[in-house]
Design an enzyme around this catalytic site. Structure first.
Site, PDB file in Angstrom:
ATOM      1  N   GLY A  11     -11.017  -1.205   1.215  1.00 40.81           N
ATOM      2  CA  GLY A  11      -9.882  -0.665   0.640  1.00 40.81           C
ATOM      3  C   GLY A  11     -10.293   0.393   0.308  1.00 40.81           C
ATOM      4  O   GLY A  11     -10.400   1.581   0.680  1.00 40.81           O
ATOM      5  N   GLU A  20      -3.326 -10.502   4.387  1.00 39.51           N
ATOM      6  CA  GLU A  20      -2.454 -10.319   5.218  1.00 39.51           C
ATOM      7  C   GLU A  20      -0.954 -10.324   5.105  1.00 39.51           C
ATOM      8  O   GLU A  20      -1.199 -11.902   4.771  1.00 39.51           O
ATOM      9  CB  GLU A  20      -3.450 -10.289   6.790  1.00 39.51           C
ATOM     10  CG  GLU A  20      -4.147  -9.284   6.525  1.00 39.51           C
ATOM     11  CD  GLU A  20      -4.777  -7.655   6.586  1.00 39.51           C
ATOM     12  OE1 GLU A  20      -3.918  -6.905   7.183  1.00 39.51           O
ATOM     13  OE2 GLU A  20      -4.925  -7.699   5.940  1.00 39.51           O
ATOM     14  N   ASP A  76     -10.310 -10.275  10.428  1.00 36.67           N
ATOM     15  CA  ASP A  76     -10.090  -9.017   9.625  1.00 36.67           C
ATOM     16  C   ASP A  76     -11.605  -8.000   9.699  1.00 36.67           C
ATOM     17  O   ASP A  76     -11.274  -6.806   9.429  1.00 36.67           O
ATOM     18  CB  ASP A  76      -9.231  -8.865   8.665  1.00 36.67           C
ATOM     19  CG  ASP A  76      -9.272  -8.230   7.843  1.00 36.67           C
ATOM     20  OD1 ASP A  76      -8.359  -7.269   7.898  1.00 36.67           O
ATOM     21  OD2 ASP A  76      -9.449  -7.892   6.364  1.00 36.67           O
ATOM     22  N   ARG A 115      11.764  -1.780   7.301  1.00 35.69           N
ATOM     23  CA  ARG A 115      12.391  -2.296   8.358  1.00 35.69           C
ATOM     24  C   ARG A 115      13.604  -2.125   6.882  1.00 35.69           C
ATOM     25  O   ARG A 115      14.751  -2.405   7.233  1.00 35.69           O
ATOM     26  CB  ARG A 115      11.799  -4.313   8.116  1.00 35.69           C
ATOM     27  CG  ARG A 115      11.135  -3.660   9.551  1.00 35.69           C
ATOM     28  CD  ARG A 115      10.826  -4.922  10.138  1.00 35.69           C
ATOM     29  NE  ARG A 115       9.659  -5.020  11.164  1.00 35.69           N
ATOM     30  CZ  ARG A 115       8.333  -5.921  10.158  1.00 35.69           C
ATOM     31  NH1 ARG A 115       8.770  -6.384   9.109  1.00 35.69           N
ATOM     32  NH2 ARG A 115       7.186  -5.589  10.787  1.00 35.69           N
ATOM     33  N   LYS A 138     -13.149  -5.323  10.954  1.00 38.55           N
ATOM     34  CA  LYS A 138     -13.432  -4.097   9.959  1.00 38.55           C
ATOM     35  C   LYS A 138     -15.240  -3.591  10.499  1.00 38.55           C
ATOM     36  O   LYS A 138     -16.165  -2.580  10.293  1.00 38.55           O
ATOM     37  CB  LYS A 138     -13.609  -3.962   8.522  1.00 38.55           C
ATOM     38  CG  LYS A 138     -12.290  -3.989   7.921  1.00 38.55           C
ATOM     39  CD  LYS A 138     -11.930  -4.902   6.818  1.00 38.55           C
ATOM     40  CE  LYS A 138     -10.453  -4.852   6.245  1.00 38.55           C
ATOM     41  NZ  LYS A 138     -10.457  -5.857   4.915  1.00 38.55           N
ATOM     42  N   GLY A 145      -5.929  -4.851  -2.009  1.00 38.42           N
ATOM     43  CA  GLY A 145      -4.691  -4.406  -3.377  1.00 38.42           C
ATOM     44  C   GLY A 145      -4.429  -2.809  -3.037  1.00 38.42           C
ATOM     45  O   GLY A 145      -4.883  -2.254  -2.023  1.00 38.42           O
ATOM     46  N   GLU A 173      -9.537   6.192   6.639  1.00 35.86           N
ATOM     47  CA  GLU A 173     -10.850   5.755   5.017  1.00 35.86           C
ATOM     48  C   GLU A 173     -10.127   4.425   4.696  1.00 35.86           C
ATOM     49  O   GLU A 173     -10.904   3.298   3.946  1.00 35.86           O
ATOM     50  CB  GLU A 173     -10.880   6.679   3.696  1.00 35.86           C
ATOM     51  CG  GLU A 173     -11.750   6.493   2.482  1.00 35.86           C
ATOM     52  CD  GLU A 173     -13.274   6.261   2.979  1.00 35.86           C
ATOM     53  OE1 GLU A 173     -13.530   7.128   3.863  1.00 35.86           O
ATOM     54  OE2 GLU A 173     -13.792   5.468   3.392  1.00 35.86           O
ATOM     55  N   VAL A 196       0.902  -1.243  -0.082  1.00 34.37           N
ATOM     56  CA  VAL A 196       0.443   0.384  -0.017  1.00 34.37           C
ATOM     57  C   VAL A 196       0.884   1.246   0.291  1.00 34.37           C
ATOM     58  O   VAL A 196       0.613   2.345  -0.877  1.00 34.37           O
ATOM     59  CB  VAL A 196      -0.919  -0.040   0.968  1.00 34.37           C
ATOM     60  CG1 VAL A 196      -1.795   1.193   1.497  1.00 34.37           C
ATOM     61  CG2 VAL A 196      -1.455  -1.414   0.635  1.00 34.37           C
ATOM     62  N   VAL A 243     -11.100   0.541   6.085  1.00 35.82           N
ATOM     63  CA  VAL A 243     -12.378  -0.851   5.970  1.00 35.82           C
ATOM     64  C   VAL A 243     -12.582  -0.965   4.504  1.00 35.82           C
ATOM     65  O   VAL A 243     -13.181   1.122   3.357  1.00 35.82           O
ATOM     66  CB  VAL A 243     -13.579  -0.285   6.397  1.00 35.82           C
ATOM     67  CG1 VAL A 243     -14.934  -1.100   6.266  1.00 35.82           C
ATOM     68  CG2 VAL A 243     -13.092  -0.196   7.701  1.00 35.82           C
TER      69      VAL A 243
HETATM   70  N1  HSE Z   1      -5.971  -8.730   4.446  1.00 33.73           N
HETATM   71  C1  HSE Z   1      -7.004  -7.582   3.839  1.00 33.73           C
HETATM   72  C2  HSE Z   1      -7.988  -8.756   2.733  1.00 33.73           C
HETATM   73  C3  HSE Z   1      -6.787  -6.289   2.665  1.00 33.73           C
HETATM   74  O1  HSE Z   1      -8.150  -9.581   1.960  1.00 33.73           O
HETATM   75  O2  HSE Z   1      -9.452  -7.332   2.512  1.00 33.73           O
HETATM   76  C4  HSE Z   1      -7.294  -5.004   3.151  1.00 33.73           C
HETATM   77  O3  HSE Z   1      -7.994  -5.191   4.458  1.00 33.73           O
END
Ligand code: HSE
Length: 426
Positions: free
Chosen positions: A133, A189, A200, A45, A204, A301, A128, A14, A131
């Site tokens: 993307g 992730e 995840d 890193r 959200k 993405g 923004e 990202v 949640v």
């Molecule tokens: N790993 C998350 C997904 C990415 O697959 O939706 C966006 O939060």
């Protein structure tokens, strides 16, 4: 034109897309924002890897987070490092230093959004990208639908799991094969467990619920189940009865309780949300004034998520920001979370049993004893002779009745494996 200096912590999929788009669409973004953006520093890193990812675009890189946090000239910190505790410390310090914060970190916000709002005291926080993307759902709930009581949300909030379920449903792929494809495409992730186990999507949903209802709930407070247990038998049942299987985040408002849950769900193939496939996310919102509206787009993405990050930058530059979670005063509401065992739904149940006389009778007896009424039933041959696959759907029941029935099934010697259930939404 004034210039805002930016530090980015985390230049991965990202972060590098943010850097690229800021360069590529520079004049458009500045014209909208009324400001120019200067990328003062990226923190990573592995500097060599980040340089490779950034291709031709050069920004100063460092491995020390304090190079951003302690730099007085930096106005906005974009936190894309992931994780919870360290990211929270970074977010806190950013705000304490008077810098605006942008974060895509749903896991951190699931725990700390209300504290951050308190700490910020008016300093802008953009999230923004946390949640959906690229779907602008945060602003939609805060602003666009601001006049509505939100009666319900039904949402596909995890691209990776939606990709996997779509591949299993449409192309008969195995779970493992579809997951590895989603990882290669950069959707998952760093730890894909969180995509698969529903956490995840759960994080959200909790963020959306704070915007929609002002409610402060944590992942531990709500029902969260993942897609790990879904098999081709479940896909077959879904196809036979006109359903698809989706990992849904669901919020339903009752008089003074709110139901929040995330789990695999059988939903009609003809519903709008049932048609959201692949890595796409979809969020259906039912408002008391507007009725149902639906938001659809890429939920994961680099480029899509970066689009949301940059929308926050534009808003910060315009200086028109509102309170983080969209309420200038806390709303006086007696809304409490509905207890899990009281949640009502229709259910699908999968059982593998011995294939012999009387078994179905015992199963039906247990369902009847628990007040559960069968809606549809399918028996399939198992690869192992002597074993039957029994697939049921039920009329509306409650979590507690279903839990009792599943426990009773497990104690029957004729039931060979742990019973599995999927909730059904109409
Ligand atoms: N790993 C998350 C997904 C990415 O697959 O939706 C966006 O939060």
């Amino acid at each position: 034109m004034r210039t805002l200096n930016i530090g980015i912590i985390g230049v991965g999929v990202v972060g590098s897309a943010v850097v690229r788009i800021l360069e590529q669409n520079k004049s458009l973004i500045s014209a909208r924002a009324g400001a120019e953006f200067c990328l003062k520093r990226g923190v990573v890193r592995d500097i060599a890897k980040a340089k490779e990812r950034l291709g031709g675009v050069a920004i100063p890189l460092s491995s020390d987070i304090d190079d951003v946090l302690e730099d007085e000239s930096i106005d906005v910190v974009i936190e894309l490092m992931g994780g919870i505790e360290q990211a929270y410390q970074v977010a806190k310090k950013t705000l304490q230093k008077g810098k605006a914060l942008i974060t895509a970190n749903k896991a951190m916000l699931a725990y700390h959004r209300f504290e951050l709002e308190q700490i910020a005291r008016g300093i802008p926080i953009g999230f923004e990208a946390s949640v959906g993307g690229g779907i602008p759902i945060i602003r939609t709930l805060k602003d666009g639908l601001g006049s509505n009581h939100i009666l319900a949300l039904r949402a596909i909030l995890n691209g990776t799991s939606n990709y996997i379920l779509t591949q299993m449903f449409e192309h008969n792929k195995s779970f493992a094969q579809a997951l590895s494809e989603a990882q290669n495409l950069g959707y998952a992730e760093a730890d894909p467990t969180l995509d698969i186990n529903g956490y995840d999507a759960g994080a959200k949903l909790l963020i959306l619920a704070s915007l929609a209802y002002g409610i402060n709930a944590l992942p531990e407070d709500i029902l969260i189940e993942g897609i790990e247990g879904i098999t081709s038998d479940d896909m077959e049942f879904a196809k036979e009865f006109g359903y698809v299987i989706k990992l849904l985040g669901i919020a339903k408002r009752h008089e003074d309780t709110l139901e929040l849950r995330v789990h695999p769900t059988l939903i009609s193939q003809d519903s709008m949300i049932g048609k959201v496939s692949g890595v796409m996310n979809g969020i259906s919102v039912l408002g008391d004034c507007v009725g149902e509206s639906m938001y659809y787009g890429a939920g994961a993405g680099g480029e899509a998520t970066a689009s949301s990050v940059i929308s926050d930058l534009i808003e910060i530059a315009r200086d028109t920001h509102s309170s983080m979670l969209g309420f200038s005063e806390s709303i006086q509401t007696s809304l409490t979370l509905k207890a899990r065992e009281e949640i009502a739904s229709k259910y699908y149940i999968r059982l593998y049993t011995q294939d012999k006389p009387g078994v179905l009778g015992h199963i039906a007896q247990i369902l009847g004893d628990n007040g559960i009424s069968i809606k549809a039933f399918l028996q399939k041959e198992h690869e192992d002779r002597g074993t039957a696959k029994l697939l049921f759907s039920t009329h509306t029941s409650t979590e507690s009745s279903i839990a009792n029935a599943l426990k009773a099934f497990e104690s029957l010697p004729s039931v060979l494996t742990k019973p599995y259930t999927i909730r059904i939404e109409d």
